[in-house]
Write an enzyme that holds these catalytic residues in place. Structure first.
Site, mmCIF file in Angstrom:
data_model
loop_
_atom_site.group_PDB
_atom_site.id
_atom_site.type_symbol
_atom_site.label_atom_id
_atom_site.label_comp_id
_atom_site.label_asym_id
_atom_site.label_seq_id
_atom_site.Cartn_x
_atom_site.Cartn_y
_atom_site.Cartn_z
ATOM 1 N N ASN A 108 -33.768 -1.082 -30.004
ATOM 2 C CA ASN A 108 -32.561 -1.718 -31.026
ATOM 3 C C ASN A 108 -31.294 -0.868 -31.191
ATOM 4 O O ASN A 108 -31.443 0.350 -31.483
ATOM 5 C CB ASN A 108 -33.409 -1.983 -32.386
ATOM 6 C CG ASN A 108 -32.484 -2.652 -33.423
ATOM 7 O OD1 ASN A 108 -32.438 -3.930 -33.185
ATOM 8 N ND2 ASN A 108 -32.113 -1.985 -34.351
ATOM 9 N N HIS B 192 -25.104 -7.730 -31.358
ATOM 10 C CA HIS B 192 -25.407 -8.083 -32.877
ATOM 11 C C HIS B 192 -24.182 -8.316 -33.451
ATOM 12 O O HIS B 192 -23.160 -7.554 -33.356
ATOM 13 C CB HIS B 192 -26.250 -6.904 -33.434
ATOM 14 C CG HIS B 192 -27.493 -6.608 -32.777
ATOM 15 N ND1 HIS B 192 -28.410 -5.702 -33.292
ATOM 16 C CD2 HIS B 192 -28.187 -7.275 -31.745
ATOM 17 C CE1 HIS B 192 -29.698 -5.687 -32.717
ATOM 18 N NE2 HIS B 192 -29.374 -6.776 -31.695
ATOM 19 N N TRP C 237 -30.975 -12.608 -38.295
ATOM 20 C CA TRP C 237 -31.541 -11.280 -38.901
ATOM 21 C C TRP C 237 -31.742 -11.641 -40.532
ATOM 22 O O TRP C 237 -30.568 -11.980 -41.133
ATOM 23 C CB TRP C 237 -30.771 -10.007 -38.912
ATOM 24 C CG TRP C 237 -31.772 -8.827 -39.472
ATOM 25 C CD1 TRP C 237 -31.720 -8.606 -40.819
ATOM 26 C CD2 TRP C 237 -32.630 -8.072 -38.706
ATOM 27 N NE1 TRP C 237 -32.589 -7.702 -40.960
ATOM 28 C CE2 TRP C 237 -33.185 -7.000 -39.727
ATOM 29 C CE3 TRP C 237 -33.146 -8.007 -37.740
ATOM 30 C CZ2 TRP C 237 -34.109 -6.130 -39.685
ATOM 31 C CZ3 TRP C 237 -34.213 -7.196 -37.398
ATOM 32 C CH2 TRP C 237 -34.617 -5.997 -38.215
#
Length: 341
Positions: free
Chosen positions: A167, A234, A292
């Site tokens: 991540n 992201h 998320w």
């Protein structure tokens, strides 16, 4: 360096022709040809897209679940996420460096629960978050060691599992090292016999504002012996306008590089992401997205919870938006064909 070639009548030319003919003959014999990359099995990259073993394009529509911190919630969480229409869940794991290790048995159980709920399972190692900038974060090399250590849980699951190397593997410090480190991690997994589709997160806390991933993704994909790596950006405050979102996604699609929005929200402390543009452009371009996150956020970002207290009957405004809004999971998700066979 350029040199002058000998004429066709010189001995050197004759030897070269004979050598080439012999080499061609030898390479045509069984067992003597150079090794080919591993044949695609299960989820794999083809034509710039993630496809299933049967060649059907698979577009991720799902959310993240923080399994490593809320393991006792996973059984119900995955069932609820599936019931709301998701086809994928990104499962947060730990290498054991920053949080309690999710060992082989636990990883195997997470995969089994994904399969029970007919979800594609993206497994991610979270301990790399912000490497180089955040204390305690570990390198992609360390994450690669973790994947090798739990490979028994992955073997045979190529149709159901994508391995997300680490991540947000760099913060904003030394992010240019991302290219070499990502390549090395991929090769370590391939050498260990892990031939799943892999997912590589961007640096800059996943947001790639330096465009390090964007500009080097082709080289990283080419360096994968299996040519089976998907890239993940992201999208939070860096992507606060529709133009920025569209430009980033379109560049990958036009370059035939497989991309997923691996995390995004409808709000963030570093700026207000344009979730409507993310979802709309992802749908138009055939790009996957994973919001998320399901529930359990803390430290001032509780607004990123989709379900209040893990209760699917109490969706937050963010949960309502991603599951039931325009271009949301409920209206755009298609279950993997491997579960329809």
């Amino acid at each position: 360096m350029r040199t002058t070639a000998p004429t066709a009548t010189t001995p050197r030319r004759v030897v070269a022709i004979v050598f080439a003919a012999v080499a061609a003959l030898l390479l045509s014999l069984p067992g003597l040809a150079p090794p080919a990359r591993a044949a695609a099995a299960g989820l794999h990259v083809a034509g710039g897209k993630l496809v299933e073993g049967n060649g059907t394009p698979f577009v991720m529509r799902g959310v993240n679940h923080a399994h490593t911190w809320y393991a006792t919630r996973t059984t119900q969480a995955l069932a609820d996420i599936k019931a709301l229409g998701a086809n994928t869940v990104r499962v947060v794991l730990s290498t054991g460096d920053r949080w309690a290790k999710n060992d082989t048995a636990d990883v195997a159980n997470a995969v089994a629960q994904c399969k029970r709920n007919r979800l594609i399972c993206v497994l991610e190692a979270h301990d790399t978050t912000g490497y180089g900038e955040q204390g305690g974060a570990v390198s992609l090399a360390r994450a690669a060691d973790y994947w090798v250590s739990v490979r028994a849980a992955l073997t045979g699951q190529e149709s159901y599992v994508v391995v997300n190397l680490g991540n947000e593997p760099y913060g904003n410090t030394n992010a240019t090292a991302w290219t070499a480190d990502t390549t090395a991690a991929i090769r370590k997994l391939r050498s260990a016999g892990i031939h799943h589709a892999l997912m590589a997160d961007a640096p800059n806390w996943g947001q790639d504002w330096s465009f390090t991933m964007r500009d080097n993704a082709a080289a990283v994909l080419a360096a994968d012996p299996d040519r089976n790596t998907v890239f993940s950006v992201h999208m939070y405050g860096v992507f606060d306008t529709a133009a920025e979102v569209k430009d980033y996604l379109t560049r990958f699609v036009n370059a035939k590089l497989p991309l997923v929005v691996g995390e995004f929200g409808d709000n963030h402390s570093d700026g207000n992401p344009d979730e409507a543009a993310i979802m709309a452009n992802a749908q138009t371009l055939g790009v996957g997205y994973l919001g998320w996150s399901w529930s359990g956020n803390s430290g001032g970002v509780e607004y990123l919870d989709m379900a209040t207290g893990f209760n699917a009957a109490a969706l937050t405004s963010w949960g309502q938006r991603i599951f039931k809004g325009a271009n949301g999971i409920g209206s755009t998700s298609r279950e993997a064909t491997v579960y329809r066979a």
